[in-house]
Motif scaffolding. Structure first.
Motif, PDB file in Angstrom:
ATOM      1  N   THR A 105       5.289 -16.496  -4.161  1.00  0.00           N
ATOM      2  CA  THR A 105       6.135 -15.298  -4.166  1.00  0.00           C
ATOM      3  C   THR A 105       6.156 -14.671  -2.772  1.00  0.00           C
ATOM      4  O   THR A 105       7.203 -14.287  -2.254  1.00  0.00           O
ATOM      5  CB  THR A 105       5.595 -14.265  -5.181  1.00  0.00           C
ATOM      6  OG1 THR A 105       5.585 -14.882  -6.469  1.00  0.00           O
ATOM      7  CG2 THR A 105       6.459 -13.017  -5.211  1.00  0.00           C
ATOM      8  N   GLY A 106       5.002 -14.610  -2.175  1.00  0.00           N
ATOM      9  CA  GLY A 106       4.906 -14.037  -0.831  1.00  0.00           C
ATOM     10  C   GLY A 106       5.727 -14.832   0.173  1.00  0.00           C
ATOM     11  O   GLY A 106       6.424 -14.257   1.030  1.00  0.00           O
ATOM     12  N   VAL A 107       5.679 -16.147   0.060  1.00  0.00           N
ATOM     13  CA  VAL A 107       6.423 -16.979   1.001  1.00  0.00           C
ATOM     14  C   VAL A 107       7.933 -16.804   0.808  1.00  0.00           C
ATOM     15  O   VAL A 107       8.692 -16.704   1.774  1.00  0.00           O
ATOM     16  CB  VAL A 107       6.009 -18.468   0.855  1.00  0.00           C
ATOM     17  CG1 VAL A 107       6.969 -19.373   1.622  1.00  0.00           C
ATOM     18  CG2 VAL A 107       4.585 -18.671   1.342  1.00  0.00           C
ATOM     19  N   VAL A 108       8.362 -16.744  -0.440  1.00  0.00           N
ATOM     20  CA  VAL A 108       9.795 -16.562  -0.693  1.00  0.00           C
ATOM     21  C   VAL A 108      10.238 -15.182  -0.202  1.00  0.00           C
ATOM     22  O   VAL A 108      11.311 -15.043   0.414  1.00  0.00           O
ATOM     23  CB  VAL A 108      10.118 -16.782  -2.187  1.00  0.00           C
ATOM     24  CG1 VAL A 108      11.572 -16.382  -2.482  1.00  0.00           C
ATOM     25  CG2 VAL A 108       9.878 -18.235  -2.562  1.00  0.00           C
ATOM     26  N   VAL A 165      13.655 -22.095   7.303  1.00  0.00           N
ATOM     27  CA  VAL A 165      14.564 -20.973   7.533  1.00  0.00           C
ATOM     28  C   VAL A 165      14.309 -20.346   8.909  1.00  0.00           C
ATOM     29  O   VAL A 165      15.239 -19.955   9.614  1.00  0.00           O
ATOM     30  CB  VAL A 165      14.394 -19.951   6.386  1.00  0.00           C
ATOM     31  CG1 VAL A 165      14.897 -18.582   6.785  1.00  0.00           C
ATOM     32  CG2 VAL A 165      15.100 -20.456   5.138  1.00  0.00           C
ATOM     33  N   SER A 166      13.049 -20.324   9.304  1.00  0.00           N
ATOM     34  CA  SER A 166      12.708 -19.743  10.603  1.00  0.00           C
ATOM     35  C   SER A 166      13.249 -20.581  11.756  1.00  0.00           C
ATOM     36  O   SER A 166      13.424 -20.080  12.866  1.00  0.00           O
ATOM     37  CB  SER A 166      11.193 -19.617  10.758  1.00  0.00           C
ATOM     38  OG  SER A 166      10.690 -18.752   9.769  1.00  0.00           O
ATOM     39  N   TRP A 263       3.998 -19.219  10.451  1.00  0.00           N
ATOM     40  CA  TRP A 263       5.393 -18.784  10.312  1.00  0.00           C
ATOM     41  C   TRP A 263       5.519 -17.378   9.766  1.00  0.00           C
ATOM     42  O   TRP A 263       6.630 -16.868   9.628  1.00  0.00           O
ATOM     43  CB  TRP A 263       6.153 -19.790   9.444  1.00  0.00           C
ATOM     44  CG  TRP A 263       6.213 -21.110  10.130  1.00  0.00           C
ATOM     45  CD1 TRP A 263       5.419 -22.181   9.922  1.00  0.00           C
ATOM     46  CD2 TRP A 263       7.104 -21.470  11.200  1.00  0.00           C
ATOM     47  NE1 TRP A 263       5.737 -23.199  10.781  1.00  0.00           N
ATOM     48  CE2 TRP A 263       6.776 -22.781  11.582  1.00  0.00           C
ATOM     49  CE3 TRP A 263       8.135 -20.814  11.879  1.00  0.00           C
ATOM     50  CZ2 TRP A 263       7.440 -23.469  12.597  1.00  0.00           C
ATOM     51  CZ3 TRP A 263       8.795 -21.478  12.884  1.00  0.00           C
ATOM     52  CH2 TRP A 263       8.454 -22.795  13.237  1.00  0.00           C
ATOM     53  N   THR A 264       4.391 -16.761   9.444  1.00  0.00           N
ATOM     54  CA  THR A 264       4.496 -15.385   8.954  1.00  0.00           C
ATOM     55  C   THR A 264       4.498 -14.373  10.101  1.00  0.00           C
ATOM     56  O   THR A 264       4.752 -13.198   9.890  1.00  0.00           O
ATOM     57  CB  THR A 264       3.319 -15.044   8.014  1.00  0.00           C
ATOM     58  OG1 THR A 264       2.100 -15.154   8.751  1.00  0.00           O
ATOM     59  CG2 THR A 264       3.284 -15.987   6.824  1.00  0.00           C
TER      60      THR A 264
ATOM     61  N   VAL C 479       7.502 -18.483  21.747  1.00  0.00           N
ATOM     62  CA  VAL C 479       8.227 -18.961  20.574  1.00  0.00           C
ATOM     63  C   VAL C 479       7.279 -18.997  19.397  1.00  0.00           C
ATOM     64  O   VAL C 479       6.194 -19.571  19.482  1.00  0.00           O
ATOM     65  CB  VAL C 479       8.815 -20.363  20.825  1.00  0.00           C
ATOM     66  CG1 VAL C 479       9.469 -20.888  19.553  1.00  0.00           C
ATOM     67  CG2 VAL C 479       9.832 -20.307  21.945  1.00  0.00           C
ATOM     68  N   ARG C 480       7.710 -18.333  18.322  1.00  0.00           N
ATOM     69  CA  ARG C 480       6.916 -18.366  17.096  1.00  0.00           C
ATOM     70  C   ARG C 480       7.820 -18.784  15.949  1.00  0.00           C
ATOM     71  O   ARG C 480       8.996 -18.491  15.960  1.00  0.00           O
ATOM     72  CB  ARG C 480       6.322 -16.989  16.811  1.00  0.00           C
ATOM     73  CG  ARG C 480       5.215 -16.618  17.770  1.00  0.00           C
ATOM     74  CD  ARG C 480       4.602 -15.289  17.406  1.00  0.00           C
ATOM     75  NE  ARG C 480       5.523 -14.205  17.622  1.00  0.00           N
ATOM     76  CZ  ARG C 480       5.629 -13.507  18.750  1.00  0.00           C
ATOM     77  NH1 ARG C 480       4.849 -13.787  19.769  1.00  0.00           N
ATOM     78  NH2 ARG C 480       6.494 -12.538  18.855  1.00  0.00           N
TER      79      ARG C 480
END
Lengths: 287, 310, 480
Positions: A105-108, A165-166, A263-264, C479-480
């Protein structure tokens, strides 16, 4: 237990707004985190990569020429659709990445928020990266960031949705189009994302997603003369990274080096600026 | 091409023609003028340039306080710029108000030209008949060159036909005297206007186009002269006829004058390097040219006591 | 009257050239390990000006280690405000010695003294002055709150604007806190060596700037040195490709400023006289040895004949000859190799049936020269419309509509610069948005300024030099 037999999804490639099988006819097994078969994903070939580049090239001028406001609207609409299908994504990344339901859930959440964050940059990045330059002499001189063109990207292997997405969002929001290789072991969220994109207002060809092996397709994309830049973020093999960087040199493509990080973290402007060039215009000021 | 642009059709055609001329980019024109200014003219080339410049001077006095004595003095200076050195050429012309033309002519005879400013100089604000009478008077008194002013008000109001017709009408009463048309570029303000006015004047029969009256700042500048030289060059390419150019006002030093000559050389071409096709409207310039000439012949710097003050 | 300008030579006595130059490493001139040297020649006279040392791998290693030590011990610890003062000092020293440096540049390079005096040197000093001011403001430049330099920057520059390219490389690198090892082109080392003396005069800490002279082998050793953190190169696309391959897979940062085949587009509503000057300045400035030269003239068919007639008439007035003469417009071709390259492409133009017109210049007996050349009847299918000639050779093509102009202008692997000549602002901006080029000059050409970002797209390279954007080439990309 429910008696009903589940209707399983066939996972295909996403090229030019439609979902073809690989022209090679080949697939490969996508397993869950415990090694159980989830689905057979299409194994993209170099010809699929070629088709994807053709689609991305055809879409690029129109996408870049669209009002930035309009690009922002289209991307924001995609975030709305992601929110509507969040259960599906949570299920998929739970299976692919072996996350707990809570972490999924956190990732979404982070994924949708990331998409919204980048969508908002469409009509703002020029003001931040561009400039009016005080040259000596009677000239009006300004610099604007312009999209690089067609970008070939390798999505991160570990973060199959947030990482994907990132990588994709900062490339396309500024007017580039992308051919993205999904995480080879965890391709399913990428194709589900493609289903969202296919039903959104995003023009066909702006995002093209290939599943398969970066080793077979990556070098073809790296050397392709009609690809303008590379994002090697997800390349976790040093020799492949070097091979693709060497391939990029053939037509002097900028290659963003491998970076499969956390990625967070706040992404900053690094990815947005990596795939933009500065165009400077001089004009005299006279009567 | 010296027909009258009569009626609405003619006026429209004239306007369309002038507005179809290529624009002038101010920054580019300034850049070109600055580059030409950086030419370095030395030694023999400089010596010859100074003598050429002296021979191109329209020695000018245009003051309310002008008297016969003042005009006689100036006329003598035009004849013999350096009384102690007969190798110095005469100036091209003495340029005075029309009522002084006869006095100038008495002194210079046929040795140099006499130009008279006419047509309600410097403003040009009078009726055509008055301007014509002014011109006829100047010619009768012995002027063989007429420096007329255009009606800048009419030009800026877009009434090109009026400006054109007035030049034609003045030319008619010049009785063979050469007609220099003063554009007063300082009031036209833009180089596009300077280019249009240059063509207008040439089409109406000007023998020379001249920048300024000297009464309005800015007077002659290198860029404005550049645009006018381009116009006479293009006129020559179109018609085979060479029209002269006269920058006037603000040219005070030999160095300035040589810059103009370089510009003539590299814009209109060496054919224009003759007093028949290029003049300087000036007064103080002549003495600086003489001092530079003395500097080159004696090897040391000269001073104001070694040139005549007239 | 025939107004022949008398010779107006700049005085050669303004400069003293040593018979031999060592390498500038760690603040001192040192001899190369194996003692090899090569001659640098005045291309206008074929006179040997000096012997210059050739740095071998050991020398390159010494230079990189000096740069690394200076970075670790001095430069990375110094506050930006202090770094700025050194750069200001350098800017002032260059301005004070600009007349001398202009003469040295002209002797070594062959470019007209008018250009080295009025274009190169003022821009060199200005570039250092501009970037000096950034050194203590980097956290406000929009890259990061804590911008990080790379460390040791390896910089390789071409021979067409020797000291100016040095300034474009060194000024932003030092302002951002890097130390540098710079290799000038082998035919034009002298002003870089004079710059080394300026570094000494400025009391720049030893090792912050190192200058290693030599040819491509020296450059390769420098690029491939494992302790180099950043590579910046200006030169041909082919060498750029080799460099990019050589460092592929490393963590070295890279910026490339490579070749070009710029379209200079003249519309029928152009300010015609200024456009002619712009065409001339676009391709005959610096003998056409300009990566952003307007080497393809795209002229609207409706005015093509008129433009060409005016252009040829203008070209007959160009003054080719002694670069030291203050009235020279076209100087010498920098080297016999470059002369051969230009001659080969001119021959290709002839063979492929383009019509050649050459300005009626008398070429001096000694030295290497090419008279201004115009090819008409050129199409996209001619080699002279595709390949960078890097000489005073203009290829003229025509177009009918703005769309066609854009398509033809962009139909090249290069993308460095472009020119647009039109009095219609709306169309100019329409064109500017569609031309694939890093620099677009509208109603002007070949203008440069330290505040104005410069650099290409496609095979013309990536990264920018000049302006705020130019700092990005020397700060690690976050870049991250």
């Amino acid at each position: 237990m429910d008696d009903r037999v589940e209707v399983r999804k066939t996972y295909k490639l996403f090229i030019n707004g439609v979902f073809p099988r690989s022209e090679s006819g080949r697939t490969y097994p996508a397993l869950d985190s415990k090694g159980k078969l989830l689905a057979h994903a299409a194994l993209a070939s170099r010809k699929d990569a070629r088709d994807a580049v053709l689609a991305a090239r055809a879409a690029q001028p129109g996408w870049a020429a669209r009002d930035a406001y309009s690009r922002g609207q289209i991307l924001y609409r995609i975030a709305e659709m992601l929110e509507g299908r969040r259960d599906q994504f949570e299920t998929e990344i739970t299976r692919c990445e072996g996350l707990s339901a809570r972490r999924a859930t956190g990732v979404v959440n982070a994924t949708i928020d990331r998409w919204v964050w980048y969508a908002g940059w469409a009509d703002k990045i020029t003001q931040v990266l561009g400039s009016s330059n005080q040259v000596s002499g009677p000239y009006f001189n300004f610099s604007v960031p312009t999209p690089t063109g067609v970008v070939a990207a390798v999505a991160p292997a570990r973060s199959s949705l947030l990482g994907l997405v990132s990588v994709i969002a900062p490339i396309i929001v500024t007017g580039n189009t992308v051919v993205c290789l999904a995480a080879p072991e965890k391709p399913l969220p990428a194709i589900s994302l493609a289903e969202v994109l296919a039903t959104s207002d995003l023009p066909a060809g702006v995002v093209n997603i290939l599943t398969g092996q970066p080793h077979t397709v990556g070098p073809w994309l790296a050397e392709h003369a009609d690809v303008n830049a590379l994002d090697l973020s997800g390349v976790d093999d040093d020799s492949l990274a070097t091979e693709m960087a060497v391939g990029a040199a053939g037509t002097i493509k900028y290659a963003l080096p491998p970076c499969d990080s956390d990625w967070t973290l706040d992404p900053g402007l690094g990815r947005l600026s990596a795939f933009m060039n500065t165009t400077t215009v001089w004009h005299p000021q006279g009567r | 091409m010296t027909t009258t642009w009569d009626g609405r059709t003619g006026a429209t055609a004239l306007r369309q023609f002038l507005h179809a001329l290529p624009g002038v980019d101010e920054v580019g024109a300034h850049g070109r003028a600055a580059m030409l200014s950086s030419r370095s003219i030395k030694a023999d080339a400089k010596r010859r340039a100074i003598d050429l410049a002296i021979s191109m001077v329209d020695l000018t006095t245009l003051e309310g306080a002008d008297t016969p004595g003042k005009v006689r003095a100036l006329s003598n200076k035009a004849l013999r710029p350096d009384p102690l050195d007969i190798s110095v050429p005469s100036a091209a012309c003495v340029c005075v108000y029309s009522d002084m033309a006869g006095i100038a002519r008495e002194v210079v005879g046929d040795a140099v030209h006499v130009a008279a400013v006419a047509t309600a100089f410097p403003s040009g604000r009078a009726a055509l008949a008055v301007k014509q009478a002014d011109t006829q008077d100047a010619v009768q008194r012995g002027a063989d060159e007429i420096d007329m002013v255009i009606d800048r008000g009419a030009f800026l109001a877009g009434d090109y036909a009026k400006v054109f017709n007035e030049i034609v009408d003045i030319k008619q009463v010049c009785a063979g005297a050469h007609l220099k048309v003063i554009l007063e570029t300082g009031e036209l303000a833009t180089y596009d206007n300077v280019r249009r006015a240059s063509w207008l004047a040439m089409m109406a029969g000007a023998d020379f186009i001249k920048t300024s009256t000297g009464k309005i700042a800015p007077a002659a500048t290198l860029p404005v002269t550049l645009v006018m030289l381009e116009a006479v060059r293009d006129w020559y390419l179109a018609t085979g006829v060479r029209i002269g150019v006269k920058p006037a006002g603000g040219i005070r030093t030999a160095k300035d004058a040589i810059r103009y000559l370089v510009m003539v050389n590299e814009t209109a071409g060496p054919e224009w390097l003759t007093p028949d096709l290029f003049r300087f409207g000036a007064s103080g310039l002549l003495n600086d040219l003489l001092m530079q000439r003395q500097r080159m012949s004696t090897g040391h710097y000269s001073g104001p006591d070694y040139v005549t003050i007239d | 009257m025939n107004f022949d300008y008398a010779p107006a030579p700049e005085s050669r006595d303004l400069v003293t050239i040593d018979a031999h130059y060592g390498l500038f490493i760690d603040g001192e001139f040192v001899e190369p390990t194996d003692g090899t040297s090569f001659k640098t020649i005045n291309p206008a006279t074929e006179e040997v000006l000096a012997e210059v040392s050739e740095a071998g791998p050991n020398d390159v290693d010494r230079a990189v280690r000096a740069a690394q030590a200076a970075y670790a011990k001095v430069w990375s610890k110094m506050p930006g405000a202090e770094r700025a003062k050194y750069l200001y000092r350098i800017a002032r020293l260059i301005a004070e010695r600009s007349r001398e440096l202009a003469v040295l540049e002209t002797l070594d390079n062959g470019k007209p003294i008018r250009e080295s005096r009025d274009v190169d040197m003022p821009l060199v000093s200005a570039h250092f002055f501009y970037y000096a001011g950034w050194a203590d403001k980097l956290e406000h430049a929009g890259f990061s709150d804590a911008p990080r330099p790379y460390g040791v920057a390896a910089q390789i520059i071409p021979w067409n604007f020797p000291l100016l390219m040095l300034a474009w490389k060194i000024a932003p690198a030092l302002a951002t806190g890097n130390t540098v090892v710079l290799k000038p082109a082998e035919t034009t080392s002298l002003t870089a060596l004079a710059f080394a003396q300026i570094c000494q005069d400025a009391e720049l800490p030893a090792g912050v700037v190192n200058i290693v002279t030599g040819d491509g082998a020296t450059g390769r050793a420098l690029v491939e040195h494992p302790d180099v953190n950043k590579v910046a190169f200006t030169g041909s696309t082919e060498v750029g490709r080799q460099i990019q391959r050589a460092i592929a897979g490393t963590t070295k940062g890279l910026t490339l400023e490579l070749g070009g085949k710029a379209a200079n587009i003249v519309f029928d509503d152009a300010p015609l006289d200024e456009a002619i000057e712009g065409i001339v300045n676009g391709i005959y400035f610096n003998q056409g040895h300009v990566c952003c030269a307007g080497s393809r003239l795209l002229v609207q068919e409706s005015v093509a004949d008129d433009v060409l007639e005016r252009l040829k008439s203008r070209l007959t007035m160009l003054r080719l000859g002694d670069p030291m003469d203050k009235n020279t417009d076209i100087g010498a071709i920098n080297s016999p190799a470059q002369h051969a390259r230009i001659a080969e492409l001119i021959a290709a133009g002839d063979e492929e049936g383009a019509q050649r017109w050459t300005a009626p210049c008398v070429l001096p007996d000694k030295g290497w020269w090419i008279a201004p050349t115009v090819f008409t009847g050129v199409t996209q299918a001619h080699r002279i419309a595709r390949e960078e000639i890097f000489g005073p050779v203009l290829s003229v093509l025509s177009f009918r509509t703005p769309e066609e102009a854009v398509i033809k202008a962009n139909n090249t692997p290069y993308g460095l610069s472009a020119g647009i000549w039109s009095e219609k602002g709306s169309r100019t901006l329409w064109m500017a948005e569609r031309l694939q080029a890093g620099v677009i000059w509208a109603n002007t050409f070949n203008r440069f300024d330290p505040a104005s970002p410069f650099g290409g797209v496609k095979e013309s390279g990536f990264g920018r030099e000049g302006g705020r954007q130019g700092l990005g080439a020397y700060l690690q990309r976050e870049v991250r």
